[in-house]
Design a protein around this motif. Structure first.
Motif, PDB file in Angstrom:
ATOM      1  N   VAL A  38       0.857  -1.184   0.000  1.00  0.00           N
ATOM      2  CA  VAL A  38       0.000   0.000   0.000  1.00  0.00           C
ATOM      3  C   VAL A  38       0.895   1.236   0.000  1.00  0.00           C
ATOM      4  O   VAL A  38       1.825   1.353   0.802  1.00  0.00           O
ATOM      5  CB  VAL A  38      -0.948  -0.011   1.223  1.00  0.00           C
ATOM      6  CG1 VAL A  38      -1.692   1.306   1.357  1.00  0.00           C
ATOM      7  CG2 VAL A  38      -1.942  -1.173   1.116  1.00  0.00           C
ATOM      8  N   ASN A  39       0.613   2.150  -0.914  1.00  0.00           N
ATOM      9  CA  ASN A  39       1.400   3.375  -1.042  1.00  0.00           C
ATOM     10  C   ASN A  39       1.211   4.262   0.173  1.00  0.00           C
ATOM     11  O   ASN A  39       0.114   4.342   0.735  1.00  0.00           O
ATOM     12  CB  ASN A  39       1.001   4.115  -2.319  1.00  0.00           C
ATOM     13  CG  ASN A  39       1.897   5.296  -2.589  1.00  0.00           C
ATOM     14  OD1 ASN A  39       1.656   6.384  -2.079  1.00  0.00           O
ATOM     15  ND2 ASN A  39       2.938   5.080  -3.377  1.00  0.00           N
ATOM     16  N   ASN A  40       2.257   4.965   0.575  1.00  0.00           N
ATOM     17  CA  ASN A  40       2.210   5.771   1.794  1.00  0.00           C
ATOM     18  C   ASN A  40       1.092   6.803   1.792  1.00  0.00           C
ATOM     19  O   ASN A  40       0.501   7.079   2.833  1.00  0.00           O
ATOM     20  CB  ASN A  40       3.564   6.434   2.060  1.00  0.00           C
ATOM     21  CG  ASN A  40       3.973   7.399   0.970  1.00  0.00           C
ATOM     22  OD1 ASN A  40       3.922   7.077  -0.218  1.00  0.00           O
ATOM     23  ND2 ASN A  40       4.405   8.571   1.360  1.00  0.00           N
ATOM     24  N   VAL A  41       0.759   7.375   0.672  1.00  0.00           N
ATOM     25  CA  VAL A  41      -0.296   8.390   0.647  1.00  0.00           C
ATOM     26  C   VAL A  41      -1.657   7.789   0.993  1.00  0.00           C
ATOM     27  O   VAL A  41      -2.523   8.462   1.547  1.00  0.00           O
ATOM     28  CB  VAL A  41      -0.317   9.130  -0.714  1.00  0.00           C
ATOM     29  CG1 VAL A  41      -0.862   8.244  -1.824  1.00  0.00           C
ATOM     30  CG2 VAL A  41      -1.097  10.413  -0.622  1.00  0.00           C
ATOM     31  N   VAL A  42      -1.847   6.507   0.732  1.00  0.00           N
ATOM     32  CA  VAL A  42      -3.117   5.840   1.029  1.00  0.00           C
ATOM     33  C   VAL A  42      -3.324   5.723   2.538  1.00  0.00           C
ATOM     34  O   VAL A  42      -4.454   5.783   3.020  1.00  0.00           O
ATOM     35  CB  VAL A  42      -3.186   4.465   0.334  1.00  0.00           C
ATOM     36  CG1 VAL A  42      -4.461   3.719   0.690  1.00  0.00           C
ATOM     37  CG2 VAL A  42      -3.057   4.630  -1.181  1.00  0.00           C
ATOM     38  N   TYR A  43      -2.254   5.598   3.301  1.00  0.00           N
ATOM     39  CA  TYR A  43      -2.370   5.527   4.755  1.00  0.00           C
ATOM     40  C   TYR A  43      -3.091   6.764   5.284  1.00  0.00           C
ATOM     41  O   TYR A  43      -3.905   6.673   6.186  1.00  0.00           O
ATOM     42  CB  TYR A  43      -0.990   5.421   5.410  1.00  0.00           C
ATOM     43  CG  TYR A  43      -0.318   4.084   5.226  1.00  0.00           C
ATOM     44  CD1 TYR A  43      -0.072   3.265   6.322  1.00  0.00           C
ATOM     45  CD2 TYR A  43       0.093   3.633   3.976  1.00  0.00           C
ATOM     46  CE1 TYR A  43       0.569   2.040   6.185  1.00  0.00           C
ATOM     47  CE2 TYR A  43       0.728   2.417   3.825  1.00  0.00           C
ATOM     48  CZ  TYR A  43       0.961   1.625   4.926  1.00  0.00           C
ATOM     49  OH  TYR A  43       1.583   0.409   4.787  1.00  0.00           O
TER      50      TYR A  43
END
Length: 149
Positions: A31-36
């Motif tokens: 999961v890409n960091n921006v999705v967190y």
């Protein structure tokens, strides 16, 4: 710079299950960091809407994000289920500091944890306002005392 110790599942009074999506993964296979940050936004706003204290279309008071931070401890990947834990560590006059832990389903240690600060403002003027009583009352059950880092 020292990393904070992860807060265990028991430190969070509210949870929201979130299903990862195919598009959440990046080319590195997690999961890409921006999705967190999207997950942070989701658990906070879900709680406020269900508590009846966020009317994002017509409410006189809105919360603006003024600060976010995230520490990553382990990757999340599609098709895992994420359980987002939510707590409040500071209820100010016009602001709230939420802390969020993102847990792989059933795990006690978070894959990531961070914080999210809302300053509550008048919808029209965008000037800070005192937290409405109903918002404060809805957030009090989530409020926990934490040790300073």
């Amino acid at each position: 710079m020292s990393r904070p110790a992860p807060a265990m599942r028991s430190a969070y009074p509210h949870f929201l299950p979130i299903t990862t999506r195919w598009m959440d993964n990046d080319v590195y296979g997690h999961v890409n960091n921006v999705v967190y940050y999207s997950y942070f936004d989701t658990v906070v706003n879900e709680y406020l809407i269900r508590a009846g204290v966020l009317d994002f279309e017509h409410g006189a008071t809105i919360g603006l994000v003024v600060e976010t931070h995230c520490n990553y401890f382990a990757p999340l990947v599609f098709p895992e289920r994420v359980e987002a834990g939510l707590r409040v560590v500071r209820l100010g006059t016009s602001s709230v500091r939420y802390e969020v832990g993102l847990f792989k389903e059933g795990e006690d240690q978070p894959a990531a944890q961070g914080h999210f600060v809302h300053v509550y403002v008048d919808r029209v003027t965008r000037r800070p306002v005192t937290l409405p009583a109903d918002l404060r009352a809805a957030l009090e059950p989530l409020t926990v005392a934490v040790q300073a880092e």
